[in-house]
Scaffold this active site. Structure first.
Site, PDB file in Angstrom:
ATOM      1  N   GLY A   1       0.832  -1.194   0.000  1.00  0.00           N
ATOM      2  CA  GLY A   1       0.000   0.000   0.000  1.00  0.00           C
ATOM      3  C   GLY A   1       0.871   1.249   0.000  1.00  0.00           C
ATOM      4  O   GLY A   1       2.078   1.180   0.223  1.00  0.00           O
TER       5      GLY A   1
ATOM      6  N   GLY B   1      -0.176  -5.045  -0.078  1.00  0.00           N
ATOM      7  CA  GLY B   1      -1.278  -4.688  -0.974  1.00  0.00           C
ATOM      8  C   GLY B   1      -1.143  -5.245  -2.384  1.00  0.00           C
ATOM      9  O   GLY B   1      -2.145  -5.502  -3.053  1.00  0.00           O
TER      10      GLY B   1
ATOM     11  N   GLU C   1       4.075  -7.195   7.087  1.00  0.00           N
ATOM     12  CA  GLU C   1       3.343  -6.188   7.878  1.00  0.00           C
ATOM     13  C   GLU C   1       3.666  -6.176   9.367  1.00  0.00           C
ATOM     14  O   GLU C   1       3.574  -5.119   9.995  1.00  0.00           O
ATOM     15  CB  GLU C   1       1.834  -6.364   7.686  1.00  0.00           C
TER      16      GLU C   1
ATOM     17  N   ASP D   1      -2.610  -8.677   5.940  1.00  0.00           N
ATOM     18  CA  ASP D   1      -4.013  -8.509   5.526  1.00  0.00           C
ATOM     19  C   ASP D   1      -4.201  -8.836   4.041  1.00  0.00           C
ATOM     20  O   ASP D   1      -3.552  -9.743   3.532  1.00  0.00           O
ATOM     21  CB  ASP D   1      -4.506  -7.096   5.902  1.00  0.00           C
TER      22      ASP D   1
HETATM   23  C1  QUE Z   1       5.817  -3.459   5.007  1.00  0.00           C
HETATM   24  C2  QUE Z   1       4.922  -2.962   4.087  1.00  0.00           C
HETATM   25  C3  QUE Z   1       5.346  -2.109   3.062  1.00  0.00           C
HETATM   26  C4  QUE Z   1       6.711  -1.796   2.960  1.00  0.00           C
HETATM   27  C5  QUE Z   1       7.599  -2.322   3.879  1.00  0.00           C
HETATM   28  C6  QUE Z   1       7.142  -3.142   4.901  1.00  0.00           C
HETATM   29  C7  QUE Z   1       4.440  -1.537   2.098  1.00  0.00           C
HETATM   30  C8  QUE Z   1       4.992  -0.672   1.097  1.00  0.00           C
HETATM   31  C9  QUE Z   1       6.379  -0.406   1.052  1.00  0.00           C
HETATM   32  C10 QUE Z   1       7.010   0.468   0.077  1.00  0.00           C
HETATM   33  C11 QUE Z   1       6.314   1.021  -1.000  1.00  0.00           C
HETATM   34  C12 QUE Z   1       6.925   1.851  -1.925  1.00  0.00           C
HETATM   35  C13 QUE Z   1       8.251   2.164  -1.794  1.00  0.00           C
HETATM   36  C14 QUE Z   1       8.959   1.598  -0.726  1.00  0.00           C
HETATM   37  C15 QUE Z   1       8.348   0.765   0.187  1.00  0.00           C
HETATM   38  O1  QUE Z   1       7.192  -0.995   1.964  1.00  0.00           O
HETATM   39  O2  QUE Z   1       3.216  -1.781   2.167  1.00  0.00           O
HETATM   40  O3  QUE Z   1      10.276   1.877  -0.610  1.00  0.00           O
HETATM   41  O4  QUE Z   1       8.882   2.984  -2.702  1.00  0.00           O
HETATM   42  O5  QUE Z   1       4.159  -0.106   0.210  1.00  0.00           O
HETATM   43  O6  QUE Z   1       8.012  -3.651   5.809  1.00  0.00           O
HETATM   44  O7  QUE Z   1       3.594  -3.291   4.191  1.00  0.00           O
END
Ligand code: QUE
Length: 346
Positions: free
Chosen positions: A67, A115, A138, A146
């Protein structure tokens, strides 16, 4: 911001083609993308000219990293109702994908977490390349696994789903197929050819079978005995006791990983994954919506996103700070009904 659309929709022959299109941020799923994808899927489901939907992603690095958690963090901290609205609509989208009346094919290449998993793994045909890195991370940001994790994790072999959900372990393609999270290995440089077969009208199953290649042995298969021995325990504490008693390299590292996660997250995730074994998909999503509402009102999600994504110090200060300090009442409260705010479908 750019003028480039975040998500692309295209009809190619009998195929409805979705492309996640935020490659610079690993295609992280925004509310805007959810709001566009869901009605498009409903329209294609009712369109006789469409025989199947394919979802892919732009760029080589990621299918979808999860997400748009930085936005969720900022909005949630500000007390905006948008966050809960996002989750409600995301979970409804996940359910539409799970119940889709036509083949829903996910072409998974690169990072696929959180997500992203919700818009791929819940589909009927999950094709993965050698670039896939799958994880449900998560518990490391003060959340729980989820987007359907309540359903698909307990349906992994043995205790693999509990292992994945508590630790956030990353899987490559052979392990993803072994775990039942992907159905077929098709190399990334053949995904276009596979899509071309669909577009030319070849049946989805036959086309995937024709492009599927053999994979290496899954490292997870070697760990299955150790995973089952530890993760079949009756609580997170009992799992840690078994891992500590084992004392081997894998057990020690795995225990250390679980201890680094939000204690509230791991305890809730344990209950969630056990409960999901007995629930249908809709009830799983309703349970997830209860948990999301509670997590958004607690500190660990904001602290987790701060530590992992914003400050990147990787040193979250969880509240409560230890498993012992999490009470059974606190965990039970997360699972309680939302009354008139329960998640409903249609
Ligand atoms: C747990 C997560 C996410 C995460 C790291 C986690 C997550 C997420 C990103 C994310 C998205 C875009 C980026 C980035 C990280 O990291 O949902 O660097 O550019 O979107 O440990 O749920």
């Amino acid at each position: 911001m750019s003028d480039e659309p975040e998500i692309l929709f295209e009809q190619r022959g009998p195929i409805g083609l979705v492309t996640l299109n935020r490659p610079k941020v690993l295609n992280a799923l925004t509310y805007n993308m959810v709001k566009q994808l869901h009605p498009q899927l409903v329209e294609w489901a009712e369109d006789d000219a469409i025989s199947a939907v394919v979802i892919q992603a732009a760029g080589e690095k990621a299918f979808c990293a999860g997400g748009d958690i930085r936005v969720l963090h900022d909005q949630g901290k500000a007390g905006s109702p948008e966050v809960i609205n996002f989750y409600r609509d995301e979970y409804r989208l996940n359910r539409t994908i799970k119940r889709y009346p036509k083949p829903y094919v996910a072409l998974m290449s690169g990072i696929n977490m959180g997500g992203g998993v919700g818009v791929s793994v819940n589909g009927s045909h999950r094709v993965a390349s050698e670039r896939l890195t799958f994880a449900m991370p998560e518990t490391g940001i003060g959340l729980f696994p989820d987007v359907g994790g309540t359903y698909f994790l307990p349906r992994c072999p043995g205790e693999v789903g509990m292992y994945l959900g508590l630790t956030g372990a990353r899987l490559k393609v052979a392990d993803a197929v072994y775990a039942g999270i992907a159905d077929a290995f098709v190399p990334a440089d053949r995904h276009e050819a596979l899509l071309a077969r669909f577009v030319e009208g070849e049946a989805v199953d036959a086309a995937i079978a024709a492009e599927t290649q053999a994979i290496e042995d899954a490292p997870l298969a070697e760990l299955q005995g150790q995973i089952d021995a530890a993760f079949s325990a009756e609580s997170v504490d009992a799992i840690l006791q078994r891992l500590d008693a084992d004392g081997g390299e894998w057990a020690t590292k795995t225990a250390e990983t679980i201890r680094s996660k939000s204690p509230l997250s791991t305890r809730v995730a344990y209950g969630q994954i056990r409960a999901g074994a007995e629930l249908d998909f809709e009830d799983c999503m309703s349970l997830e919506f209860r948990l999301t509402n509670r997590f958004m009102a607690a500190p660990d999600f904001y602290e987790g996103v701060r530590a992992v994504v914003i400050d990147k110090d990787q040193a979250p200060k969880w509240q409560p700070a230890s498993l012992d300090a999490v009470t059974d009442e606190q965990v039970a409260g997360y699972f309680a009904s939302l009354g008139e705010n329960e998640l409903t479908f249609d």
